[in-house]
Design a protein around this motif. Structure first.
Motif, short mmCIF file in Angstrom:
data_model
loop_
_atom_site.label_atom_id
_atom_site.label_comp_id
_atom_site.label_asym_id
_atom_site.label_seq_id
_atom_site.Cartn_x
_atom_site.Cartn_y
_atom_site.Cartn_z
N GLU A 106 0.81 -1.21 0.00
CA GLU A 106 0.00 0.00 0.00
C GLU A 106 0.85 1.27 0.00
O GLU A 106 0.37 2.33 -0.40
N MET A 107 2.11 1.19 0.46
CA MET A 107 2.87 2.40 0.72
C MET A 107 3.12 3.21 -0.55
O MET A 107 3.02 4.43 -0.54
N ARG A 108 3.43 2.55 -1.65
CA ARG A 108 3.70 3.30 -2.88
C ARG A 108 2.45 4.04 -3.36
O ARG A 108 2.53 5.16 -3.85
N GLN A 109 1.27 3.40 -3.23
CA GLN A 109 0.05 4.01 -3.73
C GLN A 109 -0.61 4.95 -2.74
O GLN A 109 -1.10 6.01 -3.11
N ARG A 110 -0.61 4.58 -1.48
CA ARG A 110 -1.33 5.35 -0.48
C ARG A 110 -0.42 6.12 0.47
O ARG A 110 -0.91 6.90 1.28
N GLY A 111 0.89 5.87 0.39
CA GLY A 111 1.81 6.52 1.31
C GLY A 111 2.96 7.24 0.63
O GLY A 111 3.99 7.48 1.26
N TYR A 112 2.78 7.59 -0.64
CA TYR A 112 3.90 8.20 -1.37
C TYR A 112 4.32 9.54 -0.78
O TYR A 112 5.48 9.93 -0.87
N ILE A 113 3.38 10.26 -0.15
CA ILE A 113 3.77 11.53 0.48
C ILE A 113 4.72 11.27 1.65
O ILE A 113 5.66 12.03 1.87
N THR A 114 4.47 10.21 2.37
CA THR A 114 5.39 9.82 3.45
C THR A 114 6.78 9.55 2.90
O THR A 114 7.79 9.98 3.47
N ILE A 115 6.86 8.85 1.78
CA ILE A 115 8.16 8.55 1.18
C ILE A 115 8.82 9.82 0.68
O ILE A 115 10.03 10.03 0.86
N VAL A 116 8.06 10.70 0.04
CA VAL A 116 8.62 11.98 -0.42
C VAL A 116 9.19 12.76 0.74
O VAL A 116 10.33 13.25 0.69
N ARG A 117 8.42 12.88 1.82
CA ARG A 117 8.84 13.73 2.95
C ARG A 117 10.10 13.18 3.62
O ARG A 117 11.02 13.94 3.94
N ARG A 118 10.21 11.88 3.82
CA ARG A 118 11.34 11.33 4.55
C ARG A 118 12.61 11.32 3.70
O ARG A 118 13.70 11.11 4.22
N ASN A 119 12.47 11.51 2.38
CA ASN A 119 13.64 11.56 1.49
C ASN A 119 13.90 12.96 0.94
O ASN A 119 14.81 13.13 0.13
N TRP A 120 13.12 13.93 1.36
CA TRP A 120 13.21 15.28 0.82
C TRP A 120 14.59 15.89 1.06
O TRP A 120 15.12 16.62 0.22
N HIS A 121 15.19 15.59 2.22
CA HIS A 121 16.52 16.11 2.55
C HIS A 121 17.64 15.10 2.26
O HIS A 121 18.79 15.34 2.62
N LEU A 122 17.30 13.99 1.61
CA LEU A 122 18.31 12.97 1.33
C LEU A 122 18.63 12.82 -0.15
O LEU A 122 19.79 12.62 -0.52
N LEU A 123 17.61 12.88 -1.00
CA LEU A 123 17.78 12.52 -2.40
C LEU A 123 17.53 13.70 -3.33
O LEU A 123 16.57 14.47 -3.11
N PRO A 124 18.31 13.83 -4.39
CA PRO A 124 17.95 14.76 -5.45
C PRO A 124 16.75 14.20 -6.22
O PRO A 124 16.41 13.02 -6.08
N TYR A 125 16.13 15.05 -7.01
CA TYR A 125 14.91 14.62 -7.70
C TYR A 125 15.11 13.34 -8.51
O TYR A 125 14.24 12.47 -8.53
N GLU A 126 16.25 13.23 -9.22
CA GLU A 126 16.39 12.07 -10.08
C GLU A 126 16.33 10.76 -9.31
O GLU A 126 15.72 9.78 -9.74
N GLN A 127 16.94 10.74 -8.11
CA GLN A 127 16.88 9.52 -7.31
C GLN A 127 15.53 9.38 -6.61
O GLN A 127 15.05 8.26 -6.40
N LEU A 128 14.92 10.48 -6.25
CA LEU A 128 13.60 10.42 -5.63
C LEU A 128 12.58 9.83 -6.61
O LEU A 128 11.73 9.01 -6.23
N LEU A 129 12.67 10.21 -7.88
CA LEU A 129 11.77 9.64 -8.88
C LEU A 129 11.99 8.14 -9.03
O LEU A 129 11.04 7.36 -9.17
N ASP A 130 13.25 7.72 -9.01
CA ASP A 130 13.54 6.29 -9.08
C ASP A 130 12.96 5.55 -7.87
O ASP A 130 12.39 4.46 -8.00
N LEU A 131 13.10 6.15 -6.72
CA LEU A 131 12.59 5.53 -5.50
C LEU A 131 11.08 5.36 -5.56
O LEU A 131 10.53 4.33 -5.16
#
Length: 802
Positions: A109-134
């Motif tokens: 469920e996390m990719r479909q219903r929790g993607y904002i959680t994933i974006v927020r926890r990686n916002w200070h870790l990954l550049p956009y190109e890697q965030l898109l891959d994730l």
């Protein structure tokens, strides 16, 4: 302004503000979103804003370790390995070196219903190109989410931190030593981390999706018992024969996808089990956010509109048919016409209105825009004629018509017009389109933002006769907390409505012969949204009693938060169906039903204690939207200033000045302490009540206690955080005397220990209850592993102080 585009990525390897400051915020975010568009070369661009350096994660051995930690159990190890260019065994060794389980259970469920959680926890870790891959997203998909998913880019601070790509490299000796220290701490403080959580994330969706088995007429609900079989059938989802003039009780899904909810039928925002539960609590309307150009073709005026509309309308028809079986109508939330990017107006130069950044309004003073707005709605309601109706916001954070941000004077067509006239014309155009195909559908005009949240009598006077007016009940209600006076903007349970703005607007509407509706929050608010409902039932009952006296014609019960089928909603239902309802009668009956007759008095005492404590909440727009209470113990206690400003329901950081609003910082801390201390009394009363609860009601009572404990930890943590950062700033100041600095160091260590204890306590609750930390439009504020990280960070900060 920095730009990141898809071509570069491939080359490299891949609500709402409650104050007048809304205009400034929206202008900023639209300027940032000048980059979310498709350029002439075909590449998609993503917004970066001021692009400051990302925060350090020095409590981890490396950024790679932080990346693995923050995504472990949320994203499959195979994808983590792909993002950083290592193997699955490489990332697994990183994880286990810090004490994480080697074979995590990853929720589908996390990719479909929790993607904002994933974006927020990686916002200070990954550049956009890697965030898109994730995320497994294309740039266009992420760009749409950042813009349309309830102002996500605003919530993230209207900026993307500058992050270097993370590449796998075998950890060096210092990193291995630090990982071993973390593992030792984890094994000592969290011995159950290697075990599966008692409840996986999103388990509540499966639970709420299953219809409850009930026998017709067998309810112990005294509100239903005093009516006939037909009423009980409606309450239990056995009929759709509700009277057409019934008072509206409208609500949002507890877990619905916000940005584009109709594109994927598998992400059903209203499964049968949820509809059934809501119907039993008197709900007769549910709503969805939609973007109109995705629901209807644009005709000859705007032929590019309508891509994918057939699929969305088919999904909408199925939802409407299912909801009707439970006596529930489906309503569309309209915030139209949406502003469009510059290249749209290269094709349609005659309709461009007020500009903000790279976007411009589709000017509603032009006949073609009004024609499209009306025809599109007529088309939707022709294709789905059983829709309940629509409600509109015409002055929101989104730029829509030229007067939506009070800048219509910049438009040559709108500059000489009264803004009230423009707003009323938009509402009339919506009503004309809806009623052309569905005369019985309800069109509700919400006065949010009208005349900058001030007196909107001029707009109400111009509304068409076939619409209804909705106003936030508690708006402008005066209050005083900690010696600080204020007035409610919106979203308050702690200050009981209605307030003077709503009562005036309702009176003006009724003088016109229009229905008047109250917008309320009965489950939770941005005062605290990380639990599905707050057990402040005395406050809820008082608000319902007050609205009965105000003679409103219905209620919108929630925004994106507050959609859980709860005892709070049951209170509102009982006031609707019981002619002789009073707060005491309703609450006594509900307590007896929920916990048994022997526990009634104790339950009432606990609810009263929670309600009294919550009335100490330091209400202010800044506290609601930027304070630390949503994240509670999950927010880190930074020993070095971050330099970041807190964001709208996104990142609290260490920005006490941004949190406090009208309150002096010490008063803010004191008020959170007062809430927490009073709340603890209610918890202790609920604990004592359990001894008298019958066995068959024990699980529900324990669930209520669990949520109350979680809420109390959030309040206590908020006070701790204010005090910690105030003491830290003095501790770091060069002019602080040595003896004072030593005393401050002791205070910091004490607060770190207290917060570590709060994090451990909340961790135990969250592992057992998947609802804790979740809110529909923000997904999970935190997951249990974040609370483990908090303890690690507290230990690290303590060493720095020592």
């Amino acid at each position: 302004m920095w730009r990141v585009n898809a071509k570069t990525m491939k080359k490299n390897g891949r609500s709402r503000w409650a104050s007048h400051a809304v205009v400034t915020v929206v202008v900023v975010v639209f300027s940032c979103f000048a980059l979310v568009r498709r350029g002439q070369s075909g590449e998609a661009e993503l917004p970066v804003g001021s692009h400051p350096p990302a925060l350090s994660v020095s409590h981890f051995p490396s950024r790679l370790h932080a990346f693995v930690w923050r995504n472990w159990g949320l994203v499959a190890p195979q994808r983590l390995a792909k993002v950083v260019g290592g193997s699955v065994d490489d990332v697994r060794r990183i994880a286990t070196s810090m004490g994480l389980p080697g074979d995590p259970v990853v929720s589908t469920e996390m990719r479909q219903r929790g993607y904002i959680t994933i974006v927020r926890r990686n916002w200070h870790l990954l550049p956009y190109e890697q965030l898109l891959d994730l995320l497994g997203m294309m740039p266009e998909e992420l760009g749409h989410a950042l813009r349309e998913d309830d102002f996500l880019f605003i919530k993230l601070g209207s900026l993307k931190p500058r992050c270097e790509p993370i590449s796998y490299r075998p950890p060096d000796a210092p990193a291995r030593r630090r990982a071993a220290e973390i593992k030792q701490l984890v094994e000592r403080r969290f011995p159950d981390l290697q075990l599966p959580a008692e409840e996986k994330r999103f388990a509540f969706i499966e639970r709420l999706s299953r219809p409850q088995q009930t026998e017709r007429g067998s309810s112990s609900d005294d509100a239903s018992q005093q009516h006939g079989e037909a009423d009980r059938a409606v309450a239990y989802g056995l009929s759709d024969d509700r009277p057409a003039d019934e008072r509206l009780r409208l609500i949002y899904s507890y877990f619905g996808s916000y940005g584009d909810p109709l594109v994927d039928a598998s992400l059903d925002p209203y499964p049968d089990g949820l509809l059934q539960r809501l119907a039993r609590m008197g709900v007769n309307g549910v709503w969805l956010h939609v973007v109109l150009r995705q629901l209807a073709p644009g005709g000859t005026d705007f032929p590019e509109f309508g891509v994918g509309h057939e699929r969305r309308l088919a999904n909408l028809r199925r939802l409407v048919a299912r909801a009707r079986r439970y006596g529930i109508g489906v309503y569309l939330y309209l915030n139209e016409p949406r502003a469009m990017p510059a290249d749209f107006f290269e094709r349609h130069p005659g309709v461009a209105g007020v500009r903000e950044g790279g976007f411009a309004a589709m000017c509603t003073s032009t006949p073609s825009v009004r024609r499209w707005l009306s025809d599109s709605l007529a088309y939707v309601f022709e294709k789905v004629p059983e829709l309940g109706g629509v409600f509109t916001i015409t002055a929101s954070e989104n730029l829509t018509h030229c007067a939506s941000h009070f800048r219509h004077s910049a438009c040559p067509r709108c500059g000489g017009r009264d803004p009230a006239e423009i707003v009323a014309e938009v509402v009339a155009t919506v009503a004309k389109g809806v009623h052309r195909s569905a005369p019985q559908a309800r069109v509700i005009a919400w006065d949010w933002g009208w005349n900058r949240h001030g007196d909107a009598s001029q707009t109400i006077a111009r509304l068409p006769d076939d619409v209804e007016l909705m106003s936030v009940s508690e708006w402008a209600k005066p209050f005083q907390r900690g010696g600080v006076a204020g007035r409610v903007g919106e979203y308050s349970i702690s200050v009981v409505g209605p307030g003077p703005r709503a009562t005036r607007h309702w009176a003006l509407a009724k003088q016109r012969g229009l229905r008047a509706l109250a917008k309320v929050q009965l489950n939770n608010t941005w005062e605290l949204s990380a639990v599905p409902y707050l057990p402040v039932l005395d406050l809820v009952a008082q608000h319902c009693a007050n609205l009965r006296q105000a003679d409103v014609d219905g209620m919108m019960l929630s925004w994106t938060l507050g959609g859980y089928p709860s005892p709070n909603l049951e209170v509102a239902h009982r006031f609707d169906v019981q002619p002789n309802a009073t707060a005491d009668r309703v609450l006594d009956a509900l307590a007896a039903q929920r916990y048994g007759k022997l526990a009634t008095a104790t339950a009432r005492r606990a609810w009263r204690q929670f309600s009294e404590a919550f009335q100490q909440f330091p209400f202010d727009g800044a506290v609601l939207y930027r304070g630390p209470q949503q994240f509670g113990p999950a927010n880190l206690l930074y020993i070095e200033p971050t330099g970041y400003r807190s964001t709208m329901i996104g990142f609290p950081y260490d920005d006490v000045d941004g949190w406090r609003g009208r309150y002096p910082a010490e008063v803010l801390a004191e008020q959170f302490d007062r809430v927490a201390n009073g709340w603890q009394k209610g918890i202790e009363t609920l604990e004592a009540m359990l001894e008298t609860v019958p066995k068959e009601k024990r699980a529900e009572a324990e669930s209520d206690l669990r949520l109350a404990r979680a809420a109390g930890l959030h309040f206590a943590s908020a006070g701790n955080q204010v005090r910690f950062f105030l003491a830290r700033n003095r501790w770091l100041a060069e002019d602080t005397p040595r003896d004072v600095r030593e005393a401050l160091g002791a205070e910091l260590r004490r607060l770190l220990d207290r917060e570590a204890a709060n994090a451990r306590a909340l961790y135990a609750l969250a592992r057992r209850d998947s609802r804790i930390g979740f809110e529909a439009s923000n997904h999970y504020y935190y997951v249990p592993l974040d609370l483990v990280e908090k303890v690690i960070h507290c230990q690290y900060a303590r060493l720095k102080i020592d």
